[in-house]
Structures are given as C-alpha cells and as structure tokens.
Scaffold this motif. Structure first.
Motif, short mmCIF file in Angstrom:
data_model
loop_
_atom_site.label_atom_id
_atom_site.label_comp_id
_atom_site.label_asym_id
_atom_site.label_seq_id
_atom_site.Cartn_x
_atom_site.Cartn_y
_atom_site.Cartn_z
N VAL A 133 0.83 -1.21 0.00
CA VAL A 133 0.00 0.00 0.00
C VAL A 133 0.86 1.26 0.00
O VAL A 133 1.88 1.32 0.70
CB VAL A 133 -0.90 0.03 1.26
N ILE A 134 0.42 2.26 -0.76
CA ILE A 134 0.97 3.61 -0.66
C ILE A 134 -0.10 4.44 0.05
O ILE A 134 -1.20 4.63 -0.49
CB ILE A 134 1.29 4.21 -2.04
N VAL A 155 -1.46 -8.00 11.90
CA VAL A 155 -0.17 -7.71 11.26
C VAL A 155 0.92 -8.60 11.83
O VAL A 155 1.08 -8.71 13.05
CB VAL A 155 0.20 -6.22 11.45
N ILE A 156 1.69 -9.23 10.92
CA ILE A 156 2.87 -10.00 11.31
C ILE A 156 4.11 -9.12 11.21
O ILE A 156 4.93 -9.06 12.12
CB ILE A 156 3.05 -11.25 10.39
N SER A 157 4.25 -8.41 10.09
CA SER A 157 5.41 -7.54 9.90
C SER A 157 5.10 -6.47 8.87
O SER A 157 4.17 -6.61 8.07
CB SER A 157 6.64 -8.35 9.47
N ILE A 158 5.91 -5.43 8.91
CA ILE A 158 5.77 -4.33 7.94
C ILE A 158 7.16 -4.01 7.40
O ILE A 158 8.10 -3.80 8.17
CB ILE A 158 5.18 -3.07 8.58
N GLY A 159 7.27 -4.00 6.08
CA GLY A 159 8.49 -3.55 5.42
C GLY A 159 8.16 -2.31 4.61
O GLY A 159 7.00 -2.06 4.29
N MET A 160 9.17 -1.52 4.30
CA MET A 160 8.93 -0.30 3.55
C MET A 160 10.03 -0.10 2.53
O MET A 160 11.18 -0.41 2.78
CB MET A 160 8.88 0.89 4.51
N GLU A 161 9.65 0.37 1.35
CA GLU A 161 10.65 0.77 0.35
C GLU A 161 10.27 2.13 -0.19
O GLU A 161 9.10 2.49 -0.24
CB GLU A 161 10.79 -0.27 -0.76
N MET A 162 11.29 2.87 -0.57
CA MET A 162 11.08 4.22 -1.09
C MET A 162 11.15 4.18 -2.60
O MET A 162 12.12 3.68 -3.18
CB MET A 162 12.16 5.14 -0.53
N GLU A 163 10.13 4.70 -3.26
CA GLU A 163 10.12 4.82 -4.71
C GLU A 163 11.00 5.99 -5.12
O GLU A 163 11.23 6.90 -4.31
CB GLU A 163 8.68 5.08 -5.20
N PRO A 164 11.51 6.01 -6.37
CA PRO A 164 12.30 7.16 -6.82
C PRO A 164 11.54 8.48 -6.70
O PRO A 164 12.14 9.54 -6.53
CB PRO A 164 12.60 6.84 -8.29
N GLY A 166 9.81 9.34 -4.21
CA GLY A 166 9.73 9.71 -2.80
C GLY A 166 8.56 9.07 -2.08
O GLY A 166 8.45 9.18 -0.86
N GLU A 167 7.66 8.41 -2.84
CA GLU A 167 6.54 7.72 -2.21
C GLU A 167 7.04 6.49 -1.47
O GLU A 167 7.97 5.83 -1.91
CB GLU A 167 5.52 7.27 -3.26
N LYS A 168 6.38 6.20 -0.35
CA LYS A 168 6.73 5.01 0.43
C LYS A 168 5.70 3.93 0.16
O LYS A 168 4.50 4.16 0.31
CB LYS A 168 6.74 5.33 1.93
N ILE A 169 6.19 2.75 -0.23
CA ILE A 169 5.32 1.58 -0.37
C ILE A 169 5.52 0.73 0.87
O ILE A 169 6.65 0.34 1.20
CB ILE A 169 5.65 0.74 -1.62
#
Length: 198
Positions: A133-134, A155-164, A166-169
């Motif tokens: 989700v964004i 929720v078991i876990s949450i990971g996050m990545e940054m799009e070029p 600047g949005e966080k997925i």
C-alpha cells in the motif's frame, strides 16, 4: 533481536597448533565453512573455507592452523542486535562472525543464521497474506493499519521501500485472510493498493 538469540552456541573450534588437515576434516565432517581458532575459550583467530581452500595440496595439510588463520577477525558481542551483525557481515563481505564476550568465544553467527532470523521476523514461513500500500499522505500508515484492524487483520510484519518519486510503499504481511474487501476499503479511503499476495 539480539545476536545471543540466533547464534550457534555449540561451536566447532580448532587450536592454532592443529594441522590444516584436521581443519579440513572438521569442516567436511560438520558441513561448516568457519572455524574459530581458540586457546581454551579465548579466541585467537578464525579460519574460513575460502582461506583453507588455497592450502589443500597434500604437502600443505601438515601445516599449522596458526600459519594461515585470520589473526584479528571481526567479531560481535552477544548483546549486539541482529541488524548490527548484518551490517558488519555486509560491510566486510564475510560469511560469519565469532561471537565474543571480551576475548572469550561464546558462539558464532553466520549468514545462514541471519537469514533464519530475517525469515522468522518477516513471518515468511507462516501462512500469511500480504498487501502492498501507498498511504494517501506521508503520515497515513496509521490510517492503513486502522482499516486493517477494522477488517479483522492481524499484522505479522511491515516492510517499507522508497520509490524514486519519494513515495513510500508499505509491504504489510498479515495472518492469512481474504484481501479483496480490505483492498476496496483502503482504496475508498484514498490509499493506493499496489498489490495483493494471498
């Protein structure tokens, strides 16, 4: 998560006066790639499969471990976090770390142990679902989590990545559940659902 919870405590070790032939035998017998070198319980060196591989000619096998061991290996404390240990392994491009209290060897932590910790932390071996989700605004993760809870999600876990851009997925792993109704509710609330994995 601390190193002491993931390290191998029953460590196969070798003396600096043992031969390379003995080191090779131990590595083959126990299917290991790292041998802490100790005098009693004191760590004095480290021997790796890649170092030993250079000395497997028959005439080399009678040489002593002290001749080729890593004299000042990179070590980690049992109280260090798994994240700290992972950074050391990554930064130094090594496959394992002796775990020491002072100079005393208390364990060993390898890449395999780190992978096991990561898999456990992420809940990858449990029956689960994942929704990516964004959030509708930069601080919108709490709203996403509220909707998940409202739909009975755990929720078991949450990971996050940054799009070029600047949005966080956010990659949110949940205990196994149907995701369609949750995804619709998230979209209606203005969040963007990137993908579903059931």
């Amino acid at each position: 998560m601390k190193v002491k919870h993931w390290m191998i405590k029953e460590v196969i070790r070798i003396s600096p006066e043992d031969t390379l032939g003995e080191a090779l035998r131990l590595m083959r017998e126990y299917s290991i790639r790292h041998l802490p070198v100790t005098e009693k319980d004191r760590l004095v060196g480290f021997l790796t499969e890649s170092t030993l591989r250079q000395y497997v000619r028959p005439e080399d096998l009678s040489r002593r471990v002290r001749e080729i061991m890593i004299v000042r290996p990179i070590t980690v404390s049992p109280e260090a976090t798994i994240e700290e240990a992972a950074r050391l392994i990554y930064r130094h491009k090594i496959g394992g770390l002796p775990v020491v209290e002072g100079e005393r060897l208390v364990g060993i932590l390898t890449i395999t142990d780190l992978l096991e910790a990561f898999i456990e932390f992420m809940g990858l071996l449990r029956a689960s679902s994942r929704i990516d989700v964004i959030p509708r605004d930069p601080e919108g993760l709490e709203g996403v989590l509220d909707l998940i809870r409202a739909h009975g999600g755990k929720v078991i876990s949450i990971g996050m990545e940054m799009e070029p851009t600047g949005e966080k997925i956010y990659h949110i792993r949940l205990e196994k559940m149907p995701l369609e109704a949750l995804a619709s509710a998230l979209e209606v609330a203005g969040h963007r659902v990137v993908s579903l994995v059931e």
